[in-house]
Design a protein around this motif. Structure first.
Motif, mmCIF file in Angstrom:
data_model
loop_
_atom_site.group_PDB
_atom_site.id
_atom_site.type_symbol
_atom_site.label_atom_id
_atom_site.label_comp_id
_atom_site.label_asym_id
_atom_site.label_seq_id
_atom_site.Cartn_x
_atom_site.Cartn_y
_atom_site.Cartn_z
ATOM 1 N N GLN A 23 -11.297 59.665 -60.416
ATOM 2 C CA GLN A 23 -12.179 58.989 -59.494
ATOM 3 C C GLN A 23 -12.537 59.901 -58.327
ATOM 4 O O GLN A 23 -11.843 60.865 -58.019
ATOM 5 C CB GLN A 23 -11.502 57.725 -58.933
ATOM 6 C CG GLN A 23 -10.864 56.832 -59.974
ATOM 7 C CD GLN A 23 -11.882 56.205 -60.881
ATOM 8 O OE1 GLN A 23 -13.048 56.131 -60.526
ATOM 9 N NE2 GLN A 23 -11.460 55.769 -62.041
ATOM 10 N N HIS A 28 -12.985 54.836 -54.958
ATOM 11 C CA HIS A 28 -12.457 54.691 -56.300
ATOM 12 C C HIS A 28 -11.882 53.297 -56.483
ATOM 13 O O HIS A 28 -11.453 52.660 -55.540
ATOM 14 C CB HIS A 28 -11.359 55.723 -56.581
ATOM 15 C CG HIS A 28 -10.155 55.572 -55.719
ATOM 16 N ND1 HIS A 28 -10.062 56.199 -54.504
ATOM 17 C CD2 HIS A 28 -9.028 54.862 -55.892
ATOM 18 C CE1 HIS A 28 -8.907 55.893 -53.954
ATOM 19 N NE2 HIS A 28 -8.246 55.067 -54.768
ATOM 20 N N ALA A 29 -11.911 52.826 -57.704
ATOM 21 C CA ALA A 29 -11.182 51.607 -58.030
ATOM 22 C C ALA A 29 -9.708 51.981 -58.136
ATOM 23 O O ALA A 29 -9.354 53.030 -58.640
ATOM 24 C CB ALA A 29 -11.678 51.034 -59.359
ATOM 25 N N CYS A 82 -12.808 50.796 -68.653
ATOM 26 C CA CYS A 82 -12.866 49.889 -67.511
ATOM 27 C C CYS A 82 -13.059 48.459 -67.977
ATOM 28 O O CYS A 82 -13.307 48.194 -69.154
ATOM 29 C CB CYS A 82 -14.030 50.273 -66.587
ATOM 30 S SG CYS A 82 -15.665 50.103 -67.380
ATOM 31 N N SER A 87 -15.516 46.954 -62.711
ATOM 32 C CA SER A 87 -15.353 48.337 -62.239
ATOM 33 C C SER A 87 -16.162 49.336 -63.066
ATOM 34 O O SER A 87 -15.718 50.460 -63.276
ATOM 35 C CB SER A 87 -13.870 48.724 -62.250
ATOM 36 O OG SER A 87 -13.306 48.519 -63.536
ATOM 37 N N TYR A 90 -16.651 52.670 -61.431
ATOM 38 C CA TYR A 90 -15.478 53.491 -61.157
ATOM 39 C C TYR A 90 -14.443 53.342 -62.266
ATOM 40 O O TYR A 90 -13.349 52.815 -62.066
ATOM 41 C CB TYR A 90 -14.871 53.101 -59.804
ATOM 42 C CG TYR A 90 -15.878 53.093 -58.692
ATOM 43 C CD1 TYR A 90 -16.450 54.287 -58.251
ATOM 44 C CD2 TYR A 90 -16.305 51.900 -58.118
ATOM 45 C CE1 TYR A 90 -17.401 54.280 -57.251
ATOM 46 C CE2 TYR A 90 -17.253 51.890 -57.119
ATOM 47 C CZ TYR A 90 -17.803 53.085 -56.682
ATOM 48 O OH TYR A 90 -18.757 53.077 -55.696
ATOM 49 N N LYS A 280 -12.889 45.251 -52.983
ATOM 50 C CA LYS A 280 -13.384 44.716 -54.242
ATOM 51 C C LYS A 280 -14.907 44.634 -54.202
ATOM 52 O O LYS A 280 -15.516 44.360 -53.187
ATOM 53 C CB LYS A 280 -12.799 43.321 -54.497
ATOM 54 C CG LYS A 280 -11.322 43.342 -54.842
ATOM 55 C CD LYS A 280 -10.864 41.947 -55.175
ATOM 56 C CE LYS A 280 -9.400 41.957 -55.552
ATOM 57 N NZ LYS A 280 -9.150 42.671 -56.785
ATOM 58 N N SER A 281 -15.521 44.861 -55.336
ATOM 59 C CA SER A 281 -16.968 44.776 -55.443
ATOM 60 C C SER A 281 -17.405 43.334 -55.305
ATOM 61 O O SER A 281 -16.622 42.394 -55.413
ATOM 62 C CB SER A 281 -17.415 45.313 -56.809
ATOM 63 O OG SER A 281 -17.003 44.430 -57.833
ATOM 64 N N ALA A 284 -16.450 41.423 -58.428
ATOM 65 C CA ALA A 284 -15.039 41.073 -58.532
ATOM 66 C C ALA A 284 -14.736 39.864 -57.674
ATOM 67 O O ALA A 284 -14.016 38.943 -58.076
ATOM 68 C CB ALA A 284 -14.169 42.260 -58.116
#
Length: 289
Positions: A23, A28-29, A82, A87, A90, A280-281, A284
């Motif tokens: 990442q 990064h996740a 992923c 994710s 990432y 978190k996105s 998510a």
């Protein structure tokens, strides 16, 4: 959407946060390291791409079948693994030779009657060679293999795992703010949810999809994740000469697992650093409402 989220995650190992595998250091996740009860895995207890009987973690029998999901294009040689609905930007990244490779899902019949009435995905595999695999091990990170007995894992929050060319995502997907309504769940037959729910051309719960802005067939191959959400080992197999034969997401359906957290196997502090999870996105957060 409910079918992606209604399966309970397994609990079978200790989880330790670590630096991202492949990442960007700035964004990064979070990538986790999961410890195994042994320092190495036995190929005899690894059932990806096999057909016939295999033991569930409980010891009960299961029957395995393997289904071809078509090829994945990996022109950059950077395979991303992923949960694509959480994710995709990432993924964990593993280096492989550039090319097009088959993706196959190993499915376990976990029904008591062994009559096909209860199926769970056990492994998602990128097949790099048809040679016999003689070893299975953790995929390496950018700085080499993880500490003995530890494995990089794919975090799943929407009941799905996928392989994709990690470098193709940026150029082949539209703006991320449009993904949910424009790509994943557009109510059209070609939305990713619809494609996964369809009975063909691949088994329901899987799909092989060309990304919306792809100019050369760049695609993503998706599968439901066995029992659902959790953290799943990302493994690689090799042949007798040490050549890679496959990259596999082990979905913790068949084989032997720790039943309780293993507090005796801490990762060395000089090899594994604890990091704060990235924010978190939007997707998510949406999926966890």
């Amino acid at each position: 959407m409910g079918t992606l989220m209604d399966r309970s995650p397994p609990v079978h190992a200790r989880v330790v946060e670590s630096r991202g595998c492949g990442q960007s250091p700035a964004r990064h996740a979070a990538v986790l390291l999961m410890s195994h009860e042994d320092d190495s895995m036995d190929i005899a207890d690894f059932y990806a791409l096999q057909t016939g009987p295999a033991p569930l973690g409980s010891g009960a029998p299961a029957k395995l079948t393997v289904h071809d999901l078509g090829n994945l294009r990996v022109p950059s040689g950077n395979v991303g693994a992923c949960d694509p609905f959480v994710s995709l930007e990432y993924p964990l990244v593993v280096q492989v030779p550039p090319g097009d490779f088959p993706v196959r899902v190993t499915v376990a019949d976990v029904s008591e009657e062994q009559d096909g009435s209860h199926l769970r995905e056990a492994y998602l595999s990128l097949v790099l060679s048809e040679a016999d695999s003689v070893t299975v091990e953790a995929v390496p990170g950018p700085d080499g293999p993880p500490p003995p007995g530890h494995y990089f894992t794919v975090g799943v929050d929407a009941g799905t795992v996928a392989f994709v060319d990690a470098k193709a995502v940026k150029r082949c997907m539209p703006d991320a703010t449009t993904w949910y309504e424009g790509v994943f769940d557009s109510d059209e037959a070609d939305s990713w949810f619809s494609r996964m729910d369809a009975d063909g051309p691949h088994p329901a719960g899987t799909a092989n999809i060309v990304m919306p802005l792809a100019s050369n067939g760049e695609n993503i191959v998706l599968s439901h994740s066995g029992w659902g959400d959790g953290f799943y080992w990302l493994l690689q197999t090799k042949d007798a000469e040490g050549n890679l034969t496959g990259i596999h997401v082990d979905l913790a359906v068949v084989g032997k697992f720790d039943e309780e957290p293993n507090d005796d196997k801490e990762a060395p502090t000089d090899a594994v650093s604890t990091v704060e999870k990235s924010k978190k996105s939007w997707l998510a957060n949406l999926l966890r409402r």
